[in-house]
Design a protein around this motif. Sequence first.
Motif, short mmCIF file in Angstrom:
data_model
loop_
_atom_site.label_atom_id
_atom_site.label_comp_id
_atom_site.label_asym_id
_atom_site.label_seq_id
_atom_site.Cartn_x
_atom_site.Cartn_y
_atom_site.Cartn_z
N ASP A 162 7.48 24.38 -37.52
CA ASP A 162 9.01 23.91 -37.27
C ASP A 162 10.44 24.62 -37.91
OD1 ASP A 162 10.15 21.59 -36.17
OD2 ASP A 162 10.29 21.08 -37.95
N PHE A 163 9.22 25.90 -37.37
CA PHE A 163 11.13 27.08 -37.60
C PHE A 163 11.31 26.91 -38.59
CE2 PHE A 163 10.15 27.50 -33.10
CZ PHE A 163 8.80 28.35 -32.57
N GLU A 164 10.47 26.39 -40.27
CA GLU A 164 11.01 26.56 -41.66
C GLU A 164 11.97 27.22 -41.20
OE1 GLU A 164 9.30 25.02 -44.36
OE2 GLU A 164 8.90 22.19 -43.67
N ARG A 165 11.53 28.49 -41.57
CA ARG A 165 11.19 29.56 -42.45
C ARG A 165 13.00 30.24 -41.95
NH1 ARG A 165 9.09 32.70 -45.70
NH2 ARG A 165 9.91 34.75 -44.79
N GLN A 222 25.53 32.56 -45.36
CA GLN A 222 26.19 32.19 -46.50
C GLN A 222 26.45 33.83 -46.89
OE1 GLN A 222 24.59 29.52 -49.59
NE2 GLN A 222 25.11 27.64 -48.10
N ARG A 281 15.02 27.31 -28.58
CA ARG A 281 14.05 26.43 -28.85
C ARG A 281 13.24 26.48 -26.73
NH1 ARG A 281 11.45 22.66 -32.84
NH2 ARG A 281 12.30 23.82 -34.47
N ASP A 324 15.56 27.87 -40.62
CA ASP A 324 16.20 28.04 -41.48
C ASP A 324 16.47 28.18 -42.69
OD1 ASP A 324 16.59 26.08 -38.86
OD2 ASP A 324 15.00 24.10 -40.28
N LEU A 340 27.25 27.55 -40.53
CA LEU A 340 26.08 27.48 -40.19
C LEU A 340 25.63 25.37 -38.88
CD1 LEU A 340 25.88 27.24 -44.23
CD2 LEU A 340 23.91 28.14 -43.04
N THR A 341 26.55 25.05 -38.90
CA THR A 341 26.08 24.95 -37.11
C THR A 341 25.79 25.27 -36.60
OG1 THR A 341 27.45 22.78 -39.36
CG2 THR A 341 26.69 22.20 -36.67
N PHE A 369 22.26 26.97 -36.07
CA PHE A 369 21.26 26.18 -36.01
C PHE A 369 21.67 25.29 -35.23
CE2 PHE A 369 21.66 25.15 -40.92
CZ PHE A 369 20.29 25.85 -41.57
N GLU A 377 18.22 26.28 -32.11
CA GLU A 377 17.79 24.72 -31.53
C GLU A 377 17.67 24.73 -30.45
OE1 GLU A 377 16.26 22.80 -32.72
OE2 GLU A 377 15.46 22.04 -32.10
N GLU A 421 30.53 25.80 -42.97
CA GLU A 421 29.86 25.23 -43.03
C GLU A 421 29.39 24.72 -40.58
OE1 GLU A 421 31.65 24.41 -45.12
OE2 GLU A 421 29.92 24.32 -46.28
N GLN A 463 33.44 15.33 -36.80
CA GLN A 463 33.13 16.03 -38.42
C GLN A 463 33.47 17.45 -37.91
OE1 GLN A 463 29.25 14.41 -38.66
NE2 GLN A 463 29.26 14.66 -40.61
N SER A 496 6.75 30.12 -38.83
CA SER A 496 6.25 28.88 -39.59
C SER A 496 6.29 27.52 -39.05
CB SER A 496 7.11 29.07 -40.17
OG SER A 496 8.39 29.15 -40.61
N GLU A 517 20.85 29.46 -43.39
CA GLU A 517 21.86 29.20 -45.04
C GLU A 517 21.81 30.19 -45.67
OE1 GLU A 517 21.59 25.62 -45.46
OE2 GLU A 517 21.96 25.74 -47.54
#
Lengths: 431, 209
Positions: B169-172, B182, B90, B174, B79-80, B83, B87, B76, B68, B167, B178
Amino acid sequence: MKLVGAGAKIGGNYLKYYAKKTLNADTTKEELHTNNANDIYQSLSQLKGSALKVAQMLSMDKNLLPRAYTDKFALSQYSAPPMSGPLVVRTFQKSVGKSPFDVFDQFETQCTAAASIGQVHKAQKDGKTLAVKVQYPGISDSIQSDLKMVKPVANAMFGLPEKEMQKYFQEVEEKLLEETNYTLELQRSQQIAGACKDISDVFFPQYYPEFSSPKVLVMDWLEGDHLKEFLDKKPSQAVKNRVAQALWDFYNFQLHTELAIHADPHPGNFLLQEDGRVGVIDFGCVKVVPEDFYWHYFPLLVPEIRNNQPVVDQLLSHIEIIFPQDSQTVKVELQTAFLEMTALLSRPFESEQFQFTHEFIDAIYAKGEEIYQIPEVKRPTQPRGSKHALYVNRTYFGIYSMMADLNASIETKSNTWSGKLVDYWKDKIKG
Amino acid sequence: MKNQIVSEYVKYCLKKGHAPANVFQLCEELSLTETEFYSHFGSLEKVEEAVLVTRWHAVAEKFSDDEQFAGFGLTEKMLTLHFAFIESLREIRSYLLWKYQDWKNPMDQVKGLMALRNAFQQTVTPLLDSASNQGEIPDRKVVSKLNVEALGMNLAFVMHFWLKDDSADFERTDACIEKSVQLTMDFVGRNAVDKLFDLGKFLIQGFQK
């Protein structure tokens, strides 16, 4: 329903007041009047995202801005760039605990539509097509920081100190943050869909709690057109009436039986079928109507209650339109204006059938303009109107507008609720 | 054993609040002879480097034979990788916070992260080359060499952001990945500058005729 009354009044006037103050202190009322819509548009355009939404909500601008501007706003709300495939997959995985490719037989990483705070992806599982709504990461943080930004602007807009506006801010803030909780949305969707399953011509997707989480919501994929596309296909009036009747029954049932309404009548949330049935999605924004408010706000829709002065006094004071310290002149002016608006808005309920037209909507706008000329409305000495009215008004105004777009003629007298409202106030009315 | 040494090193630092002063101290914790230690690492500095590098390698390896992933566009892929790497960090966040607490800005990291930078370049350069060969990104000759540096700086920037992120789950982070990846990819990919050069070339050719 009358509901638009309070919102229309508060919104329009304050907005104009704000426009006047910001633009130029010397601007005359007349100039303001002509430039009003454009100015409001300009001021609001400078706000973004949730800030814009709050300003819109508080000002009820959708109700008062000319239709030409309404479309522009609807667009400006959804300006977030789409999430990339890897981010969608990651968000799903973090939130649900499994990769979407493991959960579904097929998952499209390209989004098919933007929802207000997330985006929708198509997926397949066991031969079913599903809609997977994935939330933008960090959205609740950004809503909170947007809200901090909007407060000073909104204060200027309403001409009242922040402290007095607090209850309205709180109401909108609460709703916006609720929208970021998909677990809550799932509960409400299932609850409302269950309660409304017997309403004819309205249907809901099935939801899948096992694949859902606070940031991911999975439901059946519903086909159907949004209002604009639906109308472009030139359906017959009979089909349009069927759609309108379905919406009408759906909303009245929610309000008067469930005391909780789908408060986001955005055209994207209704999927209209060729035969006139309506699929309803997106229960992110649900207004739960407190009982106490219900029994004091909606009775005004019933003429025999509306014509009873002692009851009216009690109602208007309870919903914070008139205060004990108001002078007699102010009281009379506000009451007259409010009841006139109510009478206009409750017209659909007072005949067996009602034909919605754009003229009817225009008459509501015109009434709003007229009410604005009242000094206490133009320069308020205190905030007026219950915070609970905000979302109720917005919702019904949205419905009225859709009805007018459908040029619908519907059965409106089949309500079971006016009787219960009259019963509630019976002793008072007799007295 | 290599991995054990690395994780013991991390544990040592966190428990004692300082790095082992010499190889002996670390070996004692592991009941390992110094002789054996040297068959894996030449010095404690190499162990320290390996904390990040082994994690990068694990991420890169995971995707190297992923079908994939191979089908993704360059953006992509980047980014992958970002990410997945963040991760994987952590589980050693406490260590990294302790280790890099003095980082004032993303550039401070560049010095401390040379080994990671090299590992990153090893993985990313072939990806850039093949994207360039397939015409997905423009071949800007010498200038194209800057692409991998820009992406490496992006990773350092994201790590810095993540260490400061509190934040849920470390959303910020992410969102930061992104947006920043980009943006960087907008520079790497075909953009206005290429069209400007293209127009310039076209005009010059016109004059020459």
